[in-house]
Design a protein around this motif. Structure first.
Motif, PDB file in Angstrom:
ATOM      1  N   SER A  10     -38.906  24.969 -19.382  1.00 22.97           N
ATOM      2  CA  SER A  10     -38.395  26.315 -19.613  1.00 22.97           C
ATOM      3  C   SER A  10     -37.050  26.278 -20.335  1.00 22.97           C
ATOM      4  CB  SER A  10     -38.248  27.045 -18.278  1.00 22.97           C
ATOM      5  OG  SER A  10     -37.602  28.264 -18.448  1.00 22.97           O
ATOM      6  N   ILE A  11     -36.187  25.357 -19.938  1.00 23.03           N
ATOM      7  CA  ILE A  11     -34.874  25.242 -20.576  1.00 23.03           C
ATOM      8  C   ILE A  11     -35.017  24.795 -22.028  1.00 23.03           C
ATOM      9  CG2 ILE A  11     -32.710  23.920 -20.553  1.00 23.03           C
ATOM     10  CD1 ILE A  11     -32.929  23.953 -17.482  1.00 23.03           C
ATOM     11  N   GLY A  55     -39.652  31.293 -32.757  1.00 24.95           N
ATOM     12  CA  GLY A  55     -38.530  31.464 -31.838  1.00 24.95           C
ATOM     13  C   GLY A  55     -38.835  32.480 -30.752  1.00 24.95           C
ATOM     14  N   LEU A  56     -39.442  33.589 -31.131  1.00 27.09           N
ATOM     15  CA  LEU A  56     -39.816  34.591 -30.149  1.00 27.09           C
ATOM     16  C   LEU A  56     -40.868  34.055 -29.190  1.00 27.09           C
ATOM     17  CD1 LEU A  56     -39.417  37.518 -29.226  1.00 27.09           C
ATOM     18  CD2 LEU A  56     -41.276  38.145 -30.773  1.00 27.09           C
ATOM     19  N   PHE A  57     -41.833  33.311 -29.725  1.00 24.50           N
ATOM     20  CA  PHE A  57     -42.868  32.708 -28.881  1.00 24.50           C
ATOM     21  C   PHE A  57     -42.257  31.721 -27.887  1.00 24.50           C
ATOM     22  CE2 PHE A  57     -46.126  29.416 -28.153  1.00 24.50           C
ATOM     23  CZ  PHE A  57     -47.097  30.219 -27.560  1.00 24.50           C
ATOM     24  N   ALA A  58     -41.313  30.903 -28.340  1.00 19.68           N
ATOM     25  CA  ALA A  58     -40.673  29.930 -27.450  1.00 19.68           C
ATOM     26  C   ALA A  58     -39.836  30.630 -26.381  1.00 19.68           C
ATOM     27  CB  ALA A  58     -39.812  28.963 -28.256  1.00 19.68           C
ATOM     28  N   LEU A  59     -39.122  31.689 -26.751  1.00 20.16           N
ATOM     29  CA  LEU A  59     -38.327  32.419 -25.765  1.00 20.16           C
ATOM     30  C   LEU A  59     -39.209  33.081 -24.710  1.00 20.16           C
ATOM     31  CD1 LEU A  59     -35.576  34.097 -27.975  1.00 20.16           C
ATOM     32  CD2 LEU A  59     -35.249  32.344 -26.257  1.00 20.16           C
ATOM     33  N   VAL A  60     -40.306  33.682 -25.134  1.00 23.09           N
ATOM     34  CA  VAL A  60     -41.213  34.331 -24.187  1.00 23.09           C
ATOM     35  C   VAL A  60     -41.881  33.296 -23.291  1.00 23.09           C
ATOM     36  CG1 VAL A  60     -43.365  35.655 -24.016  1.00 23.09           C
ATOM     37  CG2 VAL A  60     -41.586  36.387 -25.587  1.00 23.09           C
ATOM     38  N   LEU A  61     -42.281  32.177 -23.868  1.00 22.56           N
ATOM     39  CA  LEU A  61     -42.909  31.122 -23.072  1.00 22.56           C
ATOM     40  C   LEU A  61     -41.924  30.532 -22.062  1.00 22.56           C
ATOM     41  CD1 LEU A  61     -45.732  29.949 -22.969  1.00 22.56           C
ATOM     42  CD2 LEU A  61     -44.960  28.128 -24.463  1.00 22.56           C
ATOM     43  N   GLY A  62     -40.677  30.352 -22.458  1.00 18.51           N
ATOM     44  CA  GLY A  62     -39.654  29.894 -21.523  1.00 18.51           C
ATOM     45  C   GLY A  62     -39.434  30.892 -20.404  1.00 18.51           C
ATOM     46  N   PHE A  63     -39.482  32.178 -20.728  1.00 15.41           N
ATOM     47  CA  PHE A  63     -39.349  33.226 -19.714  1.00 15.41           C
ATOM     48  C   PHE A  63     -40.513  33.188 -18.733  1.00 15.41           C
ATOM     49  CE2 PHE A  63     -40.068  37.727 -18.473  1.00 15.41           C
ATOM     50  CZ  PHE A  63     -38.932  37.889 -17.711  1.00 15.41           C
ATOM     51  N   CYS A  65     -40.103  30.348 -16.370  1.00 18.28           N
ATOM     52  CA  CYS A  65     -39.094  30.667 -15.359  1.00 18.28           C
ATOM     53  C   CYS A  65     -39.688  31.569 -14.282  1.00 18.28           C
ATOM     54  CB  CYS A  65     -37.898  31.366 -16.004  1.00 18.28           C
ATOM     55  SG  CYS A  65     -36.511  30.301 -16.320  1.00 18.28           S
ATOM     56  N   LEU A  66     -40.503  32.530 -14.701  1.00 20.72           N
ATOM     57  CA  LEU A  66     -41.135  33.416 -13.717  1.00 20.72           C
ATOM     58  C   LEU A  66     -42.063  32.646 -12.797  1.00 20.72           C
ATOM     59  CD1 LEU A  66     -42.024  36.618 -15.774  1.00 20.72           C
ATOM     60  CD2 LEU A  66     -40.167  36.293 -14.159  1.00 20.72           C
ATOM     61  N   PHE A  67     -42.839  31.715 -13.346  1.00 22.49           N
ATOM     62  CA  PHE A  67     -43.742  30.929 -12.517  1.00 22.49           C
ATOM     63  C   PHE A  67     -42.990  29.963 -11.604  1.00 22.49           C
ATOM     64  CE2 PHE A  67     -47.302  31.610 -15.706  1.00 22.49           C
ATOM     65  CZ  PHE A  67     -47.946  32.536 -14.896  1.00 22.49           C
ATOM     66  N   SER A  68     -41.863  29.460 -12.064  1.00 26.69           N
ATOM     67  CA  SER A  68     -41.107  28.486 -11.265  1.00 26.69           C
ATOM     68  C   SER A  68     -40.327  29.134 -10.127  1.00 26.69           C
ATOM     69  CB  SER A  68     -40.127  27.724 -12.155  1.00 26.69           C
ATOM     70  OG  SER A  68     -40.818  26.973 -13.108  1.00 26.69           O
ATOM     71  N   PHE A  69     -39.730  30.299 -10.392  1.00 28.14           N
ATOM     72  CA  PHE A  69     -38.803  30.888  -9.426  1.00 28.14           C
ATOM     73  C   PHE A  69     -39.269  32.196  -8.805  1.00 28.14           C
ATOM     74  CE2 PHE A  69     -36.053  28.426 -12.304  1.00 28.14           C
ATOM     75  CZ  PHE A  69     -35.483  27.582 -11.376  1.00 28.14           C
ATOM     76  N   THR A 113     -32.540  33.727 -13.381  1.00 26.32           N
ATOM     77  CA  THR A 113     -32.376  32.358 -13.874  1.00 26.32           C
ATOM     78  C   THR A 113     -32.539  32.289 -15.380  1.00 26.32           C
ATOM     79  OG1 THR A 113     -33.224  31.511 -11.782  1.00 26.32           O
ATOM     80  CG2 THR A 113     -33.207  29.987 -13.634  1.00 26.32           C
ATOM     81  N   TYR A 114     -33.488  33.032 -15.918  1.00 23.14           N
ATOM     82  CA  TYR A 114     -33.699  33.020 -17.361  1.00 23.14           C
ATOM     83  C   TYR A 114     -32.501  33.611 -18.097  1.00 23.14           C
ATOM     84  CZ  TYR A 114     -35.738  33.646 -21.919  1.00 23.14           C
ATOM     85  OH  TYR A 114     -35.965  33.592 -23.269  1.00 23.14           O
ATOM     86  N   ILE A 115     -31.979  34.717 -17.603  1.00 23.91           N
ATOM     87  CA  ILE A 115     -30.802  35.323 -18.241  1.00 23.91           C
ATOM     88  C   ILE A 115     -29.614  34.367 -18.177  1.00 23.91           C
ATOM     89  CG2 ILE A 115     -29.112  37.196 -18.038  1.00 23.91           C
ATOM     90  CD1 ILE A 115     -31.463  39.005 -17.220  1.00 23.91           C
ATOM     91  N   LEU A 116     -29.431  33.715 -17.041  1.00 25.83           N
ATOM     92  CA  LEU A 116     -28.348  32.745 -16.895  1.00 25.83           C
ATOM     93  C   LEU A 116     -28.548  31.556 -17.830  1.00 25.83           C
ATOM     94  CD1 LEU A 116     -25.813  32.162 -15.147  1.00 25.83           C
ATOM     95  CD2 LEU A 116     -27.307  30.825 -13.694  1.00 25.83           C
ATOM     96  N   THR A 117     -29.775  31.048 -17.906  1.00 24.34           N
ATOM     97  CA  THR A 117     -30.084  29.923 -18.789  1.00 24.34           C
ATOM     98  C   THR A 117     -29.854  30.299 -20.251  1.00 24.34           C
ATOM     99  OG1 THR A 117     -31.736  29.126 -17.235  1.00 24.34           O
ATOM    100  CG2 THR A 117     -31.886  28.307 -19.483  1.00 24.34           C
ATOM    101  N   LEU A 118     -30.319  31.466 -20.653  1.00 26.66           N
ATOM    102  CA  LEU A 118     -30.143  31.906 -22.031  1.00 26.66           C
ATOM    103  C   LEU A 118     -28.668  32.094 -22.370  1.00 26.66           C
ATOM    104  CD1 LEU A 118     -31.573  32.711 -24.639  1.00 26.66           C
ATOM    105  CD2 LEU A 118     -31.691  35.037 -23.760  1.00 26.66           C
ATOM    106  N   THR A 119     -27.892  32.591 -21.427  1.00 23.83           N
ATOM    107  CA  THR A 119     -26.460  32.766 -21.656  1.00 23.83           C
ATOM    108  C   THR A 119     -25.761  31.424 -21.841  1.00 23.83           C
ATOM    109  OG1 THR A 119     -26.504  34.774 -20.319  1.00 23.83           O
ATOM    110  CG2 THR A 119     -24.362  33.786 -20.715  1.00 23.83           C
ATOM    111  N   VAL A 120     -26.077  30.460 -21.004  1.00 21.94           N
ATOM    112  CA  VAL A 120     -25.459  29.135 -21.113  1.00 21.94           C
ATOM    113  C   VAL A 120     -25.877  28.448 -22.404  1.00 21.94           C
ATOM    114  CG1 VAL A 120     -25.419  26.835 -20.083  1.00 21.94           C
ATOM    115  CG2 VAL A 120     -25.147  28.826 -18.644  1.00 21.94           C
TER     116      VAL A 120
END
Length: 109
Positions: free
Chosen positions: A5-6, A46-54, A57-61, A69-76
């Motif tokens: 996801s990261i 890029g949009l596909f990768a961002l959505v897939l990462g999201f 994150c939903l499946f993991s947490f 977690t996704y918002i925090l990860t994207l911010t960092v």
């Protein structure tokens, strides 16, 4: 799954960052040349990768923790990319070292 996801979030942000008109971009390598030359495909990937990462994150947490977690990860990732990108510290070797280290920590602990 968290490491994936990261990495997907980083790739998605990097695709958008390479097409920015206001960013201070360093000398491009092969992947960055392709991103800068094929803007429409890089936006879609890029949009596909961002959505897939999201989604990962939903499946993991779960739903609420995954969104946070996704918002925090994207911010960092965005902060570090904008700060370290123009200096040339973001390249395939540093990303590979981060990926291997994160996979070791994710699977070992």
């Amino acid at each position: 799954m968290i490491t994936l996801s990261i990495i997907l979030t980083f790739i998605g942000f990097w695709c958008f960052y390479q097409n920015s008109n206001r960013a201070e971009l360093s000398k491009p390598n092969g992947f960055e040349k392709w991103l800068r030359g094929h803007k429409e495909q890089s936006y879609i990937s890029g949009l596909f990768a961002l959505v897939l990462g999201f989604v990962f994150c939903l499946f993991s947490f779960g739903v609420t923790s995954g969104i946070f977690t996704y918002i925090l990860t994207l911010t960092v990732i965005a902060s570090l990319s904008i700060i370290l990108g123009p200096l040339g510290y973001v390249n395939r070797w540093t990303i590979s070292i981060f990926l291997v280290t994160a996979l070791i920590f994710e699977t070992a602990f």
